[in-house]
Design an enzyme around this catalytic site. Structure first.
Site, PDB file in Angstrom:
ATOM      1  N   LYS A 110       0.856  -1.194   0.000  1.00 26.14           N
ATOM      2  CA  LYS A 110       0.000   0.000   0.000  1.00 26.14           C
ATOM      3  C   LYS A 110       0.880   1.228   0.000  1.00 26.14           C
ATOM      4  CE  LYS A 110      -4.479   0.892   0.304  1.00 26.14           C
ATOM      5  NZ  LYS A 110      -5.569  -0.026  -0.047  1.00 26.14           N
TER       6      LYS A 110
HETATM    7  N1  GLU Z   1      -7.071   0.350  -3.199  1.00 27.64           N
HETATM    8  C1  GLU Z   1      -7.888  -0.777  -3.467  1.00 27.64           C
HETATM    9  C2  GLU Z   1      -7.961  -1.699  -2.273  1.00 27.64           C
HETATM   10  O1  GLU Z   1      -7.814  -1.276  -1.148  1.00 27.64           O
HETATM   11  C3  GLU Z   1      -7.499  -1.472  -4.761  1.00 27.64           C
HETATM   12  C4  GLU Z   1      -6.140  -2.072  -4.781  1.00 27.64           C
HETATM   13  C5  GLU Z   1      -5.723  -2.600  -6.169  1.00 27.64           C
HETATM   14  O2  GLU Z   1      -6.522  -2.570  -7.069  1.00 27.64           O
HETATM   15  O3  GLU Z   1      -4.571  -3.011  -6.274  1.00 27.64           O
HETATM   16  O4  GLU Z   1      -8.242  -2.860  -2.370  1.00 27.64           O
END
Ligand code: GLU
Length: 479
Positions: A110
């Site tokens: 993240k």
């Molecule tokens: N930010 C989104 C999540 O928390 C999508 C992550 C992604 O598509 O890699 O799942």
């Protein structure tokens, strides 16, 4: 009073660890492996300066890698003033479990940037995003085979397009450069259906839940989604799409919407599209004319309803309000909206929580499809669609011939013909793949919930399935 009780709450990162620990206590993992899975492998902090408005502004950003049992690692990039290392690490850990649960072949990661995107002009945001992307890409923290970011709160297609272009500029001969980030606009290497994906996933998750009457009864509910009263917190990308599909396609009634500037309530059902337009034009729900305004929006989390959908920030249901939440079913469209303390209170009350790592996995699932599309350099459906249509046409023509020759008097309804003769395009295939993923993941999680006496909630069940898969992957590597 509320703040007082919140002081005793663990942080978001600790909350995730508490939930993880509750699950591993029921597993037979070696302590070493347990620790290896729990900890964040690395968190990179970057501070960079950008010259804007005649002065140098310094920004702080993070990219955390929780687990590399599979690569690339995957997870969004968040733009918010509240971003901090603790939060990014908690979110990276959730990505590991989320990907494992929905069988997206990624580790968890993240990123975040401390910024209020509303304070900057578009061209300034582009400069800031490109610089952040440069800092991450030069350390392989953006890379098609190592680390693939995506949108999260405060970011969307526009930012992903800038990131992809920045990576292209730095890697001019990489034929797979487009796969370095997902959530790009369709005209810049993206995939149909990614914007709606997380909200669509919430809808598919609820549809699957309501296919199991025993599970529905465990929440004290019955019947289908039709007529169910829903409160949504946050009408951003995820909350808006979930509400729109649930109301428009499943007959649910959106009785409350909570936003930054308060909430609006209408037990007869709100018009989601009209509310969304109002927010876009006026910056909030305050003066929306067709509903009752409640200045203290958080109070509406306690509104009488069947389904509560927190779709904004983490920690909104906490020790200070959990015992007053009336919804018998909560589906966590946001990441971490229920603190570990609140989770316990709600579990004791018998509230059923469909946990974040499952409920909002639609985003990363469609990201996975986009990444595969980028690596295969071809749009889904391009090879097979007309062939599928031709074969269906053969059957229709044969049925019509039989009917005529044998004087059977059959006529196929125009509606059937139209639907049957239309081959699946990219959007239909993406939705079909997402629906399948959400159904299978629910079944894996719910089976553990139903089968084990020592598992009383879906979250623990989800952790058990996910950790088991991550552990199997580490074991296969000889760890
Ligand atoms: N930010 C989104 C999540 O928390 C999508 C992550 C992604 O598509 O890699 O799942």
């Amino acid at each position: 009073m509320t703040d007082q009780s919140r002081l005793k709450e663990p942080s978001f990162r600790e909350s995730v660890d508490i939930m993880f620990n509750r699950a591993v206590a029921l597993m037979d993992l070696s302590p070493g492996l347990e620790e290896k899975i729990r900890v964040c492998n690395a968190t990179y902090t970057v501070r960079f300066g950008v010259r804007l408005r005649g002065a140098i502004h310094t920004f702080t950003g993070y990219r955390s890698v929780h687990s590399e049992h599979m690569e690339p690692v995957k997870g969004g990039i968040r733009y918010a003033m509240s971003v901090n290392q603790n939060e990014v690490e908690a979110l990276a850990a959730l990505m590991t479990y989320k990907c494992a649960l929905v069988e997206a072949p990624f580790g968890g990661s993240k990123g975040g940037l401390c910024i209020d995107p509303r304070e900057w002009e578009e061209h300034e945001l582009e400069q800031i995003t490109r610089r952040f992307a440069y800092e991450l890409a030069k350390r392989d923290l953006i890379h098609p085979s190592q680390n693939v970011p995506a949108p999260d709160m405060g970011t969307g297609e526009r930012e992903m397009a800038w990131i992809a272009d920045q990576y292209h500029r730095m890697n001019t001969t990489d034929i797979n450069a487009n796969a370095c980030v997902t959530g790009k606009p369709p005209h810049a290497g993206g995939i149909q259906g990614r914007v709606e994906a997380t909200g669509r996933g919430v809808q598919y998750a609820l549809q699957e839940f309501f296919r199991h009457p025993g599970d529905v009864a465990a929440a004290g509910l019955s019947g289908t989604l039709d007529g169910k009263r829903v409160v949504v917190q946050g009408l951003g990308n995820v909350g808006y799409h979930a509400a729109k599909f649930l109301a428009g396609e499943d007959g649910a009634k959106i009785v409350g919407v909570i936003e930054r500037d308060g909430a609006i309530v209408d037990d007869g059902g709100l018009d989601v599209e009209a509310v969304r337009k109002w927010i876009a034009a006026h910056g909030g729900v305050a003066d929306y004319p067709e509903a009752t305004h409640v200045a203290d929006g958080a109070k509406v989390l306690e509104h009488e309803c069947d389904i509560l959908i927190p779709a904004a920030l983490e920690g909104v249901i906490h020790l200070g309000n959990a015992d007053r939440v009336k919804a018998p079913l909560i589906i966590e469209a946001a990441n971490g909206p229920v603190t570990a303390g609140a989770d316990e209170v709600l579990r004791k009350k018998g509230t059923v929580i469909i946990p974040d790592m499952y409920a909002n996995a639609g985003g990363v699932t469609v990201s996975y499809f986009e990444w595969v599309k980028n690596l295969s350099h071809i749009r889904f459906g391009r090879m097979g669609r007309r062939q599928e249509e031709a074969r269906h046409l053969l059957i229709v023509m044969e049925l019509e011939r039989l009917s005529k020759d044998k004087e059977l008097g059959w006529t196929l309804s125009p509606h059937f013909k139209e639907k049957y003769l239309k081959g699946a395009g990219e959007l239909e295939l993406v939705r079909s793949g997402l629906d399948d993923t959400m159904r299978i993941a629910y079944q894996a999680m719910a089976e553990v919930w139903r089968a084990r006496d020592d598992v009383s909630d879906l979250r623990t069940a989800a952790y058990l399935v996910a950790i088991d898969r991550v552990a199997a992957s580490y074991r296969a590597k000889g760890l």
